[in-house]
Design a protein around this motif. Structure first.
Motif, PDB file in Angstrom:
ATOM      1  N   GLU A   1       0.839  -1.213   0.000  1.00 33.98           N
ATOM      2  CA  GLU A   1       0.000   0.000   0.000  1.00 33.98           C
ATOM      3  C   GLU A   1       0.865   1.251   0.000  1.00 33.98           C
ATOM      4  N   ILE A   2       1.984   1.213   0.732  1.00 35.49           N
ATOM      5  CA  ILE A   2       2.902   2.356   0.760  1.00 35.49           C
ATOM      6  C   ILE A   2       3.483   2.612  -0.632  1.00 35.49           C
ATOM      7  N   GLU A   3       3.841   1.540  -1.326  1.00 34.52           N
ATOM      8  CA  GLU A   3       4.402   1.694  -2.677  1.00 34.52           C
ATOM      9  C   GLU A   3       3.377   2.259  -3.652  1.00 34.52           C
ATOM     10  N   GLU A   4       2.106   1.931  -3.434  1.00 36.03           N
ATOM     11  CA  GLU A   4       1.066   2.495  -4.287  1.00 36.03           C
ATOM     12  C   GLU A   4       0.968   4.004  -4.082  1.00 36.03           C
ATOM     13  N   MET A   5       1.146   4.441  -2.841  1.00 35.02           N
ATOM     14  CA  MET A   5       1.098   5.882  -2.535  1.00 35.02           C
ATOM     15  C   MET A   5       2.375   6.574  -2.984  1.00 35.02           C
ATOM     16  N   ASN A   6       3.499   5.894  -2.857  1.00 40.90           N
ATOM     17  CA  ASN A   6       4.785   6.480  -3.209  1.00 40.90           C
ATOM     18  C   ASN A   6       5.668   5.425  -3.878  1.00 40.90           C
ATOM     19  N   PRO A   7       5.737   5.395  -5.211  1.00 34.53           N
ATOM     20  CA  PRO A   7       6.534   4.410  -5.929  1.00 34.53           C
ATOM     21  C   PRO A   7       8.026   4.465  -5.599  1.00 34.53           C
ATOM     22  N   GLU A   8       8.490   5.565  -5.005  1.00 35.35           N
ATOM     23  CA  GLU A   8       9.904   5.698  -4.664  1.00 35.35           C
ATOM     24  C   GLU A   8      10.223   5.178  -3.268  1.00 35.35           C
ATOM     25  N   ALA A   9       9.208   4.684  -2.567  1.00 35.94           N
ATOM     26  CA  ALA A   9       9.421   4.229  -1.194  1.00 35.94           C
ATOM     27  C   ALA A   9      10.457   3.121  -1.112  1.00 35.94           C
ATOM     28  N   ARG A  10      10.427   2.205  -2.059  1.00 36.04           N
ATOM     29  CA  ARG A  10      11.372   1.087  -2.054  1.00 36.04           C
ATOM     30  C   ARG A  10      12.825   1.569  -2.107  1.00 36.04           C
ATOM     31  N   SER A  11      13.114   2.412  -3.080  1.00 35.83           N
ATOM     32  CA  SER A  11      14.486   2.893  -3.226  1.00 35.83           C
ATOM     33  C   SER A  11      14.893   3.787  -2.054  1.00 35.83           C
ATOM     34  N   SER A  12      13.934   4.511  -1.476  1.00 39.85           N
ATOM     35  CA  SER A  12      14.245   5.392  -0.349  1.00 39.85           C
ATOM     36  C   SER A  12      14.657   4.577   0.870  1.00 39.85           C
ATOM     37  N   VAL A  13      13.903   3.525   1.182  1.00 36.45           N
ATOM     38  CA  VAL A  13      14.238   2.682   2.335  1.00 36.45           C
ATOM     39  C   VAL A  13      15.558   1.965   2.089  1.00 36.45           C
ATOM     40  N   TRP A  14      15.764   1.499   0.851  1.00 27.51           N
ATOM     41  CA  TRP A  14      17.010   0.789   0.523  1.00 27.51           C
ATOM     42  C   TRP A  14      18.226   1.696   0.708  1.00 27.51           C
TER      43      TRP A  14
END
Length: 245
Positions: free
Chosen positions: A219-232
């Motif tokens: 759900e977080i990725e749907e709101m913000n597609p950059e969430a994955r790269s930001s956490v990484w």
């Protein structure tokens, strides 16, 4: 030049990602003997296939074998015949061992923890018994990010599973060559390759918080597609976990 098929394109994409992880985290070196933990799921099958094919290139030079651990008191049906044939076609030796545990002996730990702990214990013991110096696990980027969120939300700690971990009490190093891969890409590759799914009937499978975290992160990725790269980026710096000394 002939065009690559969808299967070949996907395999090249995953292989390139694994090589990038190998270089970024110094995962594999010449003369390594690597034991792959083969559960029979898509992640471990993908890991074994990619490592076995990379082994043939001989740069770096390394050896790969696999271990499948059966739990005698958990209803997880694995087709050992399929796994043996899968490994044999890759030119890899598959070792099969059985272990178990009594959940009533330690009520402070969840059955999921005990199952994982005893599987891991068998993996460590067999690796040392057969002279392997590294153990490869099939955790992908989603696993690592979900573990990070679980640590933050349930333990108040920021960290996760390292891509490379040298054990202090054993002459072993744990590596996670799929650490930079998305689970969706591995799933797509598994479907293209026609991996046989193992039957899961574990009575504790839905007791874990991981299922909730998986849904939350989606759900977080749907709101913000950059969430994955930001956490990484927040998690890793210069090829190391931020918590590493």
């Amino acid at each position: 030049m002939a065009l690559l098929t969808p299967k070949q394109r996907m395999e090249k994409r995953l292989a390139d990602t694994m090589v990038k992880a190998m270089a970024t985290f110094s995962l594999i070196e010449d003369d390594d003997r690597i034991l792959v933990g083969l559960s029979g799921g898509k992640d471990s099958l993908c890991l074994l296939e990619l490592l076995a094919k990379r082994m043939r290139i001989q740069h770096p030079r390394f050896e790969v074998a696999a271990l499948h651990v059966r739990m005698e008191n958990i209803q997880y049906e694995s087709d050992t015949t399929y796994l043996e044939g899968f490994a044999r076609d890759l030119g890899v030796t598959l070792h099969v061992r059985t272990t178990g545990f009594d959940a009533s002996t330690d009520t402070r730990r969840s059955p999921c923890f005990l199952c994982s702990w005893y599987r891991r214990k068998m993996l460590f013991n067999v690796a040392q018994e057969l002279g392997f110096n590294k153990i490869a696990l099939g955790h992908h980027q989603d696993d690592i990010l979900h573990t990070t969120m679980m640590g933050l939300l349930y333990q108040g700690q920021f960290g996760s599973m390292p891509a490379r971990l040298k054990l202090r009490k054993m002459p072993l190093t744990i590596i996670r060559p799929l650490c930079m891969m998305r689970e969706s890409d591995i799933k797509a590759f598994a479907e293209l390759r026609g991996y046989q799914e193992q039957k899961k009937q574990c009575p504790y499978e839905h007791d874990s918080h991981r299922t909730v975290i998986r849904r939350l992160f989606s759900e977080i990725e749907e709101m913000n597609p950059e969430a994955r790269s930001s956490v990484w980026r927040a998690l890793y710096k210069d090829g190391k976990l931020v918590e590493d000394p």
